[in-house]
Design a protein around this motif. Structure first.
Motif, mmCIF file in Angstrom:
data_model
loop_
_atom_site.group_PDB
_atom_site.id
_atom_site.type_symbol
_atom_site.label_atom_id
_atom_site.label_comp_id
_atom_site.label_asym_id
_atom_site.label_seq_id
_atom_site.Cartn_x
_atom_site.Cartn_y
_atom_site.Cartn_z
ATOM 1 N N TYR A 236 50.513 18.762 30.036
ATOM 2 C CA TYR A 236 51.681 17.474 30.681
ATOM 3 C C TYR A 236 52.488 16.852 30.354
ATOM 4 N N ASN A 237 51.785 16.490 28.717
ATOM 5 C CA ASN A 237 52.682 15.362 27.804
ATOM 6 C C ASN A 237 54.252 16.792 27.291
ATOM 7 N N THR A 238 53.781 17.554 26.999
ATOM 8 C CA THR A 238 54.925 18.721 26.555
ATOM 9 C C THR A 238 55.017 20.220 27.306
ATOM 10 N N ASN A 239 54.654 19.819 29.030
ATOM 11 C CA ASN A 239 54.657 20.821 29.702
ATOM 12 C C ASN A 239 54.517 22.281 28.919
ATOM 13 N N THR A 240 53.574 22.096 28.301
ATOM 14 C CA THR A 240 52.985 23.531 27.459
ATOM 15 C C THR A 240 51.989 23.894 27.576
ATOM 16 N N VAL A 241 51.458 24.837 27.856
ATOM 17 C CA VAL A 241 50.490 25.878 28.397
ATOM 18 C C VAL A 241 49.341 25.906 26.675
ATOM 19 N N ALA A 242 47.962 25.268 26.776
ATOM 20 C CA ALA A 242 47.196 25.170 25.635
ATOM 21 C C ALA A 242 46.124 25.917 25.337
ATOM 22 N N LYS A 243 45.678 26.773 26.736
ATOM 23 C CA LYS A 243 45.057 27.822 26.654
ATOM 24 C C LYS A 243 44.970 28.582 27.896
ATOM 25 N N ASN A 244 44.653 30.004 27.501
ATOM 26 C CA ASN A 244 44.916 31.016 28.947
ATOM 27 C C ASN A 244 42.675 31.362 29.227
ATOM 28 N N TYR A 245 42.844 31.096 30.175
ATOM 29 C CA TYR A 245 40.874 31.576 30.353
ATOM 30 C C TYR A 245 41.371 32.393 31.221
ATOM 31 N N PRO A 246 39.576 32.811 30.544
ATOM 32 C CA PRO A 246 39.952 34.869 31.257
ATOM 33 C C PRO A 246 40.345 34.465 32.727
ATOM 34 N N ILE A 247 40.240 35.563 33.599
ATOM 35 C CA ILE A 247 40.552 35.949 35.093
ATOM 36 C C ILE A 247 39.229 35.813 35.521
ATOM 37 N N LEU A 248 39.001 34.932 36.697
ATOM 38 C CA LEU A 248 37.607 34.946 37.414
ATOM 39 C C LEU A 248 37.557 36.140 38.569
ATOM 40 N N ASP A 249 36.667 37.006 38.538
ATOM 41 C CA ASP A 249 36.295 38.145 39.080
ATOM 42 C C ASP A 249 36.194 37.388 40.751
ATOM 43 N N GLY A 250 36.316 38.731 41.591
ATOM 44 C CA GLY A 250 36.112 38.165 43.223
ATOM 45 C C GLY A 250 37.421 38.209 44.156
ATOM 46 N N GLY A 251 38.530 37.879 43.373
ATOM 47 C CA GLY A 251 39.628 37.550 43.947
ATOM 48 C C GLY A 251 39.917 36.298 44.341
ATOM 49 N N PRO A 252 41.270 36.321 44.298
ATOM 50 C CA PRO A 252 42.003 34.858 44.938
ATOM 51 C C PRO A 252 41.278 34.173 45.130
ATOM 52 N N ARG A 253 41.086 32.388 44.961
ATOM 53 C CA ARG A 253 40.122 31.858 44.985
ATOM 54 C C ARG A 253 41.520 30.403 46.443
ATOM 55 N N ASN A 254 42.940 30.076 46.053
ATOM 56 C CA ASN A 254 42.890 28.954 46.636
ATOM 57 C C ASN A 254 43.253 29.117 47.937
ATOM 58 N N TYR A 255 44.124 28.484 48.293
ATOM 59 C CA TYR A 255 45.178 28.646 49.442
ATOM 60 C C TYR A 255 45.889 30.183 49.695
ATOM 61 N N PRO A 256 46.464 30.628 50.930
ATOM 62 C CA PRO A 256 45.245 30.920 51.844
ATOM 63 C C PRO A 256 43.860 31.580 51.821
ATOM 64 N N SER A 257 43.784 31.928 50.552
ATOM 65 C CA SER A 257 42.135 32.321 50.500
ATOM 66 C C SER A 257 40.595 31.438 50.059
ATOM 67 N N ALA A 258 40.412 30.275 50.570
ATOM 68 C CA ALA A 258 39.908 29.130 50.374
ATOM 69 C C ALA A 258 39.042 29.333 49.760
ATOM 70 N N GLY A 259 38.927 29.084 47.989
ATOM 71 C CA GLY A 259 36.962 28.511 47.516
ATOM 72 C C GLY A 259 37.421 27.057 48.014
ATOM 73 N N SER A 260 36.399 26.899 46.046
ATOM 74 C CA SER A 260 36.852 25.281 46.280
ATOM 75 C C SER A 260 36.111 25.229 45.000
#
Length: 536
Positions: A236-260
């Motif tokens: 957040y200090n440089t507003n840069t992405v230092a790493k991209n993680y692998p995709i998590l299988d199983g579909g969307p997890r955030n609102y409105p798809s509501a995992g935790s």
């Protein structure tokens, strides 16, 4: 070999629901039959009180404001005479289980929050006139009359609705995302204002599955940010992405798809951090409003600080959406609340999941989940779960309707309950430690002494663990973390008293400054927590 969770499910089939309640771990307690409001946002303060918040513009609640404290209705069509004389926020005194109304002026619908280092709750955004608001609640003891303060001299640079807040190592707050707000900003506000964060736009789909992103402060000082089905390591200090993680299988997890999601306890030299994400809705359930589409029960676990991390997958005993993952003082995780079909949103879920599940991260895959004693109150959309200083879990809210509605299949829920994990059972009372001596404030890297009493002689190490007080909303607890301290073996000091030498967290990257619940844990049984202020 049959796992404990599978054995418990077999018991359910054999004995039936009511009989199973007698054999599964954990107990339930009704604290407040009618709090007057349904809480969609809940936070525990260091005065052992609980702040509960709903939204405005829903007509009258069932909790009256004090006389002569009516507020303008802000155009609410359900209110007469252009004023609202009911509360949309209350405070619960945990000693007496009494409720006092609080005054909130601007709409807090789907807003965000986080505690500042001095214990003040900072609350941000919402809908309508609350879209750019900063609010503060400075907690006080039960005999005082603290209330919400709506800040007038500053506002958010960009409106925030469905955003996530996270306290940073220096005690400032980062505010991330929100509907139509693919950016970040800070409190105290910085000259840069809102800074675009392209990752959120890249993962946004036609369901808006980038809302309420899961944010965890890693001990590196960087942020693990997850939205939809992707995660990045963000500086957040440089507003840069230092790493991209692998995709998590199983579909969307955030609102409105509501995992935790939770970050597992920080331990040892604090160089490693592991994140777990569980549950969620099937893609399309939100768009098609299919309330009977089964939720998925998959969990992904990843070492966020690893050089080349991958997701380790496993399945919960139940598919679950809108579940809350609560970090327990022991380092285990309680998964509670939610439904087994549909998605987040008004009138869009069914089949409430009444069974809590214990996730034990130290066990091998296949043995980590244990099914617990079911509750009887559906807690679905707009419900919350928070760890209390005595080790219980506070459950509040559930309103799957646009307004308050009490004659529906899943009515608006005004009660407040507590769930007690098995570690609070009477047969463990003789090994439950009691913290009798602890400093009120410790600095970073400070060596200090904690003293406990225990009825039976202590065998082995007593842990001393720092637990944050997060802001619980929409199936994610913003700012939640548990830090296990480096401790020496307990030294007997007569009359069942033991002294433990502890070393506090080394800096704000491991534990940001602020108030923490400090638990002593003996053989998996936690004490009642004492509050400690941590900082330089």
């Amino acid at each position: 070999m049959i796992s404990w969770s599978h054995r418990h499910l077999l018991l359910l089939l054999f004995f039936g629901f009511q009989e199973a309640r007698a054999v599964l771990p954990g107990t339930w307690e009704l604290l407040v039959p009618d709090a007057g409001i349904a809480s969609m946002h809940t936070a525990v303060t260091h005065f052992n009180t609980v702040v509960l918040l709903d939204r405005t513009h829903i007509g009258p609640s069932r909790k009256l404001l004090p006389e002569h404290h009516c507020q303008p209705s802000q155009g609410d069509p359900l209110l007469r005479h252009g004023r609202d004389c009911t509360a949309h926020s209350v405070i619960l005194d945990l000693q007496t289980n009494t409720i006092r109304p609080l005054t909130i002026l601007t709409d807090t619908w789907c807003s965000s929050g986080q505690f500042l280092p001095d214990g003040t709750l900072l609350h941000t955004g919402g809908d309508l006139e609350g879209w750019k608001k900063f609010r503060k609640f400075t907690p006080c003891d039960a005999n005082s009359l603290c209330d919400w303060e709506e800040l007038q001299d500053i506002e958010l640079s960009q409106g925030r609705w469905y955003a996530t807040n996270q306290i940073l190592p220096d005690g400032s707050i980062i505010i991330i995302g929100g509907k139509t707000s693919n950016s970040v900003e800070f409190f105290p506000p910085r000259k840069s204002g809102a800074v675009m964060f392209s990752f959120l736009g890249e993962v946004e789909d036609n369901q808006m599955d980038n809302l309420y992103p899961y944010v965890h402060l890693l001990p590196t000082g960087q942020l693990f940010i997850f939205a939809n089905n992707k995660a990045v390591l963000y500086d957040y200090n440089t507003n840069t992405v230092a790493k991209n993680y692998p995709i998590l299988d199983g579909g969307p997890r955030n609102y409105p798809s509501a995992g935790s999601s939770v970050m597992l306890p920080l331990t040892g030299d604090y160089s490693s951090a592991t994140v777990v994400i569980c549950g969620g809705a099937q893609y399309g359930a939100y768009l098609e409003r299919t309330t009977d589409t089964p939720a998925h029960g998959s969990c992904g676990r990843i070492e966020a600080t690893g050089l080349d991390p991958v997701w380790e997958m496993e399945d919960m005993p139940f598919g679950r959406i809108m579940g809350d993952m609560v970090m327990l003082p022991t380092g285990d995780v309680l998964i509670i609340n939610g439904a087994q079909a549909g998605t987040q949103g008004f009138e869009m879920a069914s089949q409430p999941c009444l069974f809590p599940v214990l996730y034990r991260p130290s066990e091998p895959v296949g043995l980590r989940f244990m099914t617990l004693n079911p509750g009887s109150v559906p807690r679905m959309y707009h419900s919350t779960a928070n760890l209390l200083p005595d080790g219980r879990i506070l459950l509040a809210g559930s309103n799957p309707h646009y307004f308050y509605k009490f004659n529906a299949e899943f009515p608006t829920e005004l009660s407040i309950e507590a769930f007690s994990p098995e570690y609070l059972s009477p047969d463990k009372a003789n090994i439950r430690p009691v913290l009798v001596d602890l400093p009120e404030k410790v600095g970073y890297g400070e060596v200090f002494t904690a003293a406990v009493t225990v009825e039976l002689p202590v065998v082995g190490v007593i842990e001393v663990n720092f637990a944050s007080a997060p802001f619980s909303t929409h199936s994610f607890s913003q700012g939640q973390r548990l830090v296990k301290l480096t401790v020496t073996s307990p030294v007997p000091d007569g009359a069942g008293k033991y002294k433990i030498t502890c070393t506090s967290p080394p800096g704000g990257r491991v534990a940001p400054p602020g108030y923490y619940m400090v638990f002593a844990v003996n053989q998996g049984v936690p004490s009642i927590a004492l509050w400690v202020h941590l900082g330089s």
